[in-house]
Design a protein around this motif. Structure first.
Motif, PDB file in Angstrom:
ATOM      1  N   TRP A  94      91.351  11.465  34.129  1.00  0.00           N
ATOM      2  CA  TRP A  94      89.902  11.383  34.387  1.00  0.00           C
ATOM      3  C   TRP A  94      89.321  12.758  34.133  1.00  0.00           C
ATOM      4  O   TRP A  94      89.525  13.675  34.917  1.00  0.00           O
ATOM      5  CB  TRP A  94      89.650  10.936  35.829  1.00  0.00           C
ATOM      6  N   ASN A  95      88.649  12.911  33.016  1.00  0.00           N
ATOM      7  CA  ASN A  95      88.185  14.229  32.603  1.00  0.00           C
ATOM      8  C   ASN A  95      86.925  14.105  31.764  1.00  0.00           C
ATOM      9  O   ASN A  95      86.543  13.007  31.364  1.00  0.00           O
ATOM     10  CB  ASN A  95      89.288  14.960  31.837  1.00  0.00           C
ATOM     11  N   ASN A  96      86.292  15.224  31.476  1.00  0.00           N
ATOM     12  CA  ASN A  96      85.034  15.172  30.726  1.00  0.00           C
ATOM     13  C   ASN A  96      84.683  16.535  30.136  1.00  0.00           C
ATOM     14  O   ASN A  96      85.172  17.569  30.602  1.00  0.00           O
ATOM     15  CB  ASN A  96      83.887  14.696  31.636  1.00  0.00           C
ATOM     16  N   PRO A  97      83.799  16.516  29.129  1.00  0.00           N
ATOM     17  CA  PRO A  97      83.266  17.774  28.627  1.00  0.00           C
ATOM     18  C   PRO A  97      82.185  18.276  29.582  1.00  0.00           C
ATOM     19  O   PRO A  97      81.589  17.492  30.324  1.00  0.00           O
ATOM     20  CB  PRO A  97      82.658  17.384  27.275  1.00  0.00           C
ATOM     21  N   GLU A  98      81.942  19.562  29.581  1.00  0.00           N
ATOM     22  CA  GLU A  98      80.812  20.110  30.326  1.00  0.00           C
ATOM     23  C   GLU A  98      79.996  20.978  29.366  1.00  0.00           C
ATOM     24  O   GLU A  98      80.344  22.132  29.105  1.00  0.00           O
ATOM     25  CB  GLU A  98      81.292  20.908  31.535  1.00  0.00           C
ATOM     26  N   PRO A  99      78.921  20.400  28.786  1.00  0.00           N
ATOM     27  CA  PRO A  99      78.083  21.145  27.848  1.00  0.00           C
ATOM     28  C   PRO A  99      77.228  22.171  28.579  1.00  0.00           C
ATOM     29  O   PRO A  99      76.482  21.821  29.493  1.00  0.00           O
ATOM     30  CB  PRO A  99      77.227  20.051  27.209  1.00  0.00           C
ATOM     31  N   GLU A 100      77.359  23.422  28.177  1.00  0.00           N
ATOM     32  CA  GLU A 100      76.681  24.490  28.909  1.00  0.00           C
ATOM     33  C   GLU A 100      76.161  25.576  27.973  1.00  0.00           C
ATOM     34  O   GLU A 100      76.615  25.714  26.836  1.00  0.00           O
ATOM     35  CB  GLU A 100      77.644  25.128  29.920  1.00  0.00           C
ATOM     36  N   VAL A 101      75.222  26.357  28.498  1.00  0.00           N
ATOM     37  CA  VAL A 101      74.849  27.620  27.888  1.00  0.00           C
ATOM     38  C   VAL A 101      75.666  28.708  28.573  1.00  0.00           C
ATOM     39  O   VAL A 101      75.872  28.673  29.794  1.00  0.00           O
ATOM     40  CB  VAL A 101      73.346  27.908  28.059  1.00  0.00           C
ATOM     41  N   ALA A 102      76.161  29.648  27.800  1.00  0.00           N
ATOM     42  CA  ALA A 102      76.895  30.777  28.357  1.00  0.00           C
ATOM     43  C   ALA A 102      76.178  32.068  27.960  1.00  0.00           C
ATOM     44  O   ALA A 102      75.737  32.220  26.816  1.00  0.00           O
ATOM     45  CB  ALA A 102      78.331  30.795  27.838  1.00  0.00           C
ATOM     46  N   LEU A 103      76.053  32.973  28.908  1.00  0.00           N
ATOM     47  CA  LEU A 103      75.352  34.232  28.677  1.00  0.00           C
ATOM     48  C   LEU A 103      76.330  35.357  28.380  1.00  0.00           C
ATOM     49  O   LEU A 103      77.403  35.435  28.992  1.00  0.00           O
ATOM     50  CB  LEU A 103      74.525  34.621  29.908  1.00  0.00           C
ATOM     51  N   LEU A 104      75.951  36.232  27.455  1.00  0.00           N
ATOM     52  CA  LEU A 104      76.713  37.447  27.200  1.00  0.00           C
ATOM     53  C   LEU A 104      76.096  38.566  28.041  1.00  0.00           C
ATOM     54  O   LEU A 104      74.898  38.837  27.944  1.00  0.00           O
ATOM     55  CB  LEU A 104      76.677  37.820  25.713  1.00  0.00           C
ATOM     56  N   VAL A 105      76.924  39.187  28.872  1.00  0.00           N
ATOM     57  CA  VAL A 105      76.461  40.173  29.844  1.00  0.00           C
ATOM     58  C   VAL A 105      77.237  41.474  29.643  1.00  0.00           C
ATOM     59  O   VAL A 105      78.461  41.453  29.471  1.00  0.00           O
ATOM     60  CB  VAL A 105      76.670  39.650  31.284  1.00  0.00           C
ATOM     61  N   THR A 106      76.535  42.605  29.681  1.00  0.00           N
ATOM     62  CA  THR A 106      77.188  43.896  29.479  1.00  0.00           C
ATOM     63  C   THR A 106      77.858  44.381  30.754  1.00  0.00           C
ATOM     64  O   THR A 106      77.701  43.807  31.830  1.00  0.00           O
ATOM     65  CB  THR A 106      76.167  44.964  29.028  1.00  0.00           C
ATOM     66  N   SER A 107      78.573  45.493  30.637  1.00  0.00           N
ATOM     67  CA  SER A 107      79.250  46.075  31.796  1.00  0.00           C
ATOM     68  C   SER A 107      78.260  46.560  32.843  1.00  0.00           C
ATOM     69  O   SER A 107      78.628  46.753  34.009  1.00  0.00           O
ATOM     70  CB  SER A 107      80.145  47.236  31.353  1.00  0.00           C
ATOM     71  N   LEU A 157      79.297  34.314  30.812  1.00  0.00           N
ATOM     72  CA  LEU A 157      79.165  33.477  32.005  1.00  0.00           C
ATOM     73  C   LEU A 157      78.636  32.101  31.636  1.00  0.00           C
ATOM     74  O   LEU A 157      77.491  31.958  31.194  1.00  0.00           O
ATOM     75  CB  LEU A 157      78.221  34.132  33.019  1.00  0.00           C
ATOM     76  N   TYR A 158      79.473  31.080  31.809  1.00  0.00           N
ATOM     77  CA  TYR A 158      79.012  29.696  31.694  1.00  0.00           C
ATOM     78  C   TYR A 158      78.054  29.409  32.854  1.00  0.00           C
ATOM     79  O   TYR A 158      78.356  29.719  34.011  1.00  0.00           O
ATOM     80  CB  TYR A 158      80.192  28.734  31.807  1.00  0.00           C
ATOM     81  N   LEU A 159      76.912  28.784  32.555  1.00  0.00           N
ATOM     82  CA  LEU A 159      75.878  28.591  33.568  1.00  0.00           C
ATOM     83  C   LEU A 159      75.958  27.272  34.314  1.00  0.00           C
ATOM     84  O   LEU A 159      75.148  27.010  35.195  1.00  0.00           O
ATOM     85  CB  LEU A 159      74.489  28.714  32.922  1.00  0.00           C
ATOM     86  N   GLY A 160      76.918  26.429  33.984  1.00  0.00           N
ATOM     87  CA  GLY A 160      77.028  25.139  34.662  1.00  0.00           C
ATOM     88  C   GLY A 160      76.327  24.046  33.883  1.00  0.00           C
ATOM     89  O   GLY A 160      75.528  24.306  32.973  1.00  0.00           O
ATOM     90  N   THR A 161      76.611  22.802  34.250  1.00  0.00           N
ATOM     91  CA  THR A 161      76.042  21.663  33.533  1.00  0.00           C
ATOM     92  C   THR A 161      75.449  20.661  34.496  1.00  0.00           C
ATOM     93  O   THR A 161      75.905  20.536  35.640  1.00  0.00           O
ATOM     94  CB  THR A 161      77.122  20.961  32.678  1.00  0.00           C
ATOM     95  N   MET A 162      74.422  19.934  34.051  1.00  0.00           N
ATOM     96  CA  MET A 162      73.898  18.835  34.851  1.00  0.00           C
ATOM     97  C   MET A 162      74.387  17.500  34.307  1.00  0.00           C
ATOM     98  O   MET A 162      74.093  16.448  34.856  1.00  0.00           O
ATOM     99  CB  MET A 162      72.366  18.848  34.875  1.00  0.00           C
ATOM    100  N   PHE A 163      75.154  17.568  33.192  1.00  0.00           N
ATOM    101  CA  PHE A 163      75.560  16.326  32.552  1.00  0.00           C
ATOM    102  C   PHE A 163      76.959  15.940  32.987  1.00  0.00           C
ATOM    103  O   PHE A 163      77.944  16.563  32.594  1.00  0.00           O
ATOM    104  CB  PHE A 163      75.490  16.455  31.034  1.00  0.00           C
ATOM    105  N   ALA A 164      77.066  14.932  33.838  1.00  0.00           N
ATOM    106  CA  ALA A 164      78.355  14.394  34.263  1.00  0.00           C
ATOM    107  C   ALA A 164      78.444  12.963  33.756  1.00  0.00           C
ATOM    108  O   ALA A 164      77.854  12.051  34.324  1.00  0.00           O
ATOM    109  CB  ALA A 164      78.471  14.436  35.783  1.00  0.00           C
ATOM    110  N   PRO A 165      79.136  12.718  32.638  1.00  0.00           N
ATOM    111  CA  PRO A 165      79.120  11.388  32.017  1.00  0.00           C
ATOM    112  C   PRO A 165      79.739  10.316  32.898  1.00  0.00           C
ATOM    113  O   PRO A 165      80.832  10.492  33.432  1.00  0.00           O
ATOM    114  CB  PRO A 165      79.931  11.591  30.730  1.00  0.00           C
TER     115      PRO A 165
END
Length: 381
Positions: A197-210, A314-322
């Motif tokens: 039981w698994n799924n993709p999690e489509p997300e935006v990920a941010l590039l963050v500096t030190s 940083l992956y920002l999380g998803t609201m899509f749970a199929p």
């Protein structure tokens, strides 16, 4: 949708005859190698005073047509004499935030209550929604109103650790994978073979500096094992961090005058899953519905409490749970080997990957030590 977006792009590619990955950008539909002494990694460009400006002005050499290289990056279709894309980051830590959208929050509660048994999901979904009786999307995490809802849920006996991080004061931040472990556009993404039981999690990920500055964004698939995490949240590492379980790409788009954090905060993210069995799943989400702002999630990740000398993504999380039934009524969604997962938004293009078992995906063998040795041999450090 065009797989390659407009804007100032940075990424990595594997070029035949060159031991180390090269840093690339896109100019006039051509992929350009901008690797140089002192600028041999994406991390080097990201840590500069003006990453977008530096990438735009960097000298380089054309290594091929960008669309052709994109096509050559698809697992099983690659020609050995052509470049292929890699994940568009290198030395950065790979972090992720969870339960940042209400829909995914409720699905996590269902996973927990089901103890990893997907056959119980539909009944639990109805029961929990009836019990909650509150539009959690209107709650500000950590607010007085959120704490009142928390108290009411405890009384009803449905409080969970997922509701705690969904509406409580502290965000869930975890390590998705180690630096250099992410896969890129066209690669296979991996499911641990114990999962059903698994799924993709489509997300935006941010590039963050030190220094904690957000400088760009890319698309990501935070592959998730619902049954494993559902059995116990203490199994998060087993559910999230497996071979080829973190996908990013196709490029990082750097912030400039035309592309900003506000663009990300209002992006529409679409998902399409195409199975070899003819099954098609489509859905979408809007980043404006996130319950914690991207900036607040970055602040929860990096600061005086935790430093990342090479920056992070940083992956920002998803609201899509199929939840669409795949193999019959009430059976819900789960992946099958061979699924093609495509995640898209106009500002970032399309990230596409094929699903396989993590034990069958190409093993992760090229790490930070290999990169540094190869760059040293090439005189680039």
């Amino acid at each position: 949708m065009n797989h390659i977006p407009q804007g100032v792009l940075i990424g990595r590619a594997k070029v035949p005859g060159i031991a180390h990955p090269v840093v690339v950008t896109v100019r006039d539909e051509q992929l350009v190698d901008i690797t140089a002494p002192g600028l041999a990694t994406v991390r080097d460009y990201a840590e500069s005073a003006d990453p977008a400006g530096l990438v735009s002005k960097a000298k380089g050499r054309v290594i091929g047509d960008a669309q052709a290289i994109l096509a050559n990056s698809v697992a099983g279709a690659s020609k050995a004499d052509l470049p292929t894309l890699l994940a568009p980051i290198d030395l950065q830590a790979i972090k992720a935030s969870g339960v940042t959208f209400v829909v995914s929050l409720l699905e996590r509660v269902i996973e927990e209550q089901a103890r990893g048994d997907k056959s119980r999901a539909d009944a639990l979904r109805t029961e929990i929604l009836d019990l909650i009786g509150t539009d959690l999307s209107q709650l500000v995490p950590g607010s007085d109103a959120a704490m009142k809802v928390k108290a009411a849920l405890i009384e009803k006996g449905v409080w969970s650790q997922y509701l705690e991080v969904g509406i409580g004061p502290d965000a869930e931040i975890f390590t998705k994978g180690q630096p250099m472990s992410a896969v890129g556009y066209g690669a296979e993404v991996g499911l641990h073979p114990i999962s059903s039981w698994n799924n993709p999690e489509p997300e935006v990920a941010l590039l963050v500096t030190s220094e904690g500055k957000i400088i760009g964004a890319t698309l990501g698939n935070d592959v998730n094992l619902r049954d494993v995490e559902g059995r116990s949240a203490l199994l998060l590492g087993k559910a999230k961090d497996n071979n080829a379980s973190a996908s990013l790409g196709p490029f990082v788009r750097l912030f400039d005058g035309d592309f900003t954090l506000e663009t990300v905060e209002n992006a529409d993210i679409s998902l399409r899953v195409e199975g070899q069995d003819g099954f098609v799943l489509e859905g979408g989400s809007n980043m404006a519905q996130i319950s914690r702002t991207p900036a607040s999630l970055v602040a929860a990740t990096i600061g005086d409490h935790h430093q990342y000398p090479d920056g992070l993504v940083l992956y920002l999380g998803t609201m899509f749970a199929p939840v669409k039934d795949r193999d019959g009524a009430g059976k819900g969604f789960t992946h099958k080997v061979g699924d093609i997962v495509s995640i898209s938004t106009p500002s970032l293009g399309t990230l596409s990957n094929r699903v396989n078992l993590s034990t069958k995906c190409p093993p992760w063998t090229y790490g930070t030590s290999h990169l540094l040795r190869d760059l040293s041999r090439a005189g680039l450090l």
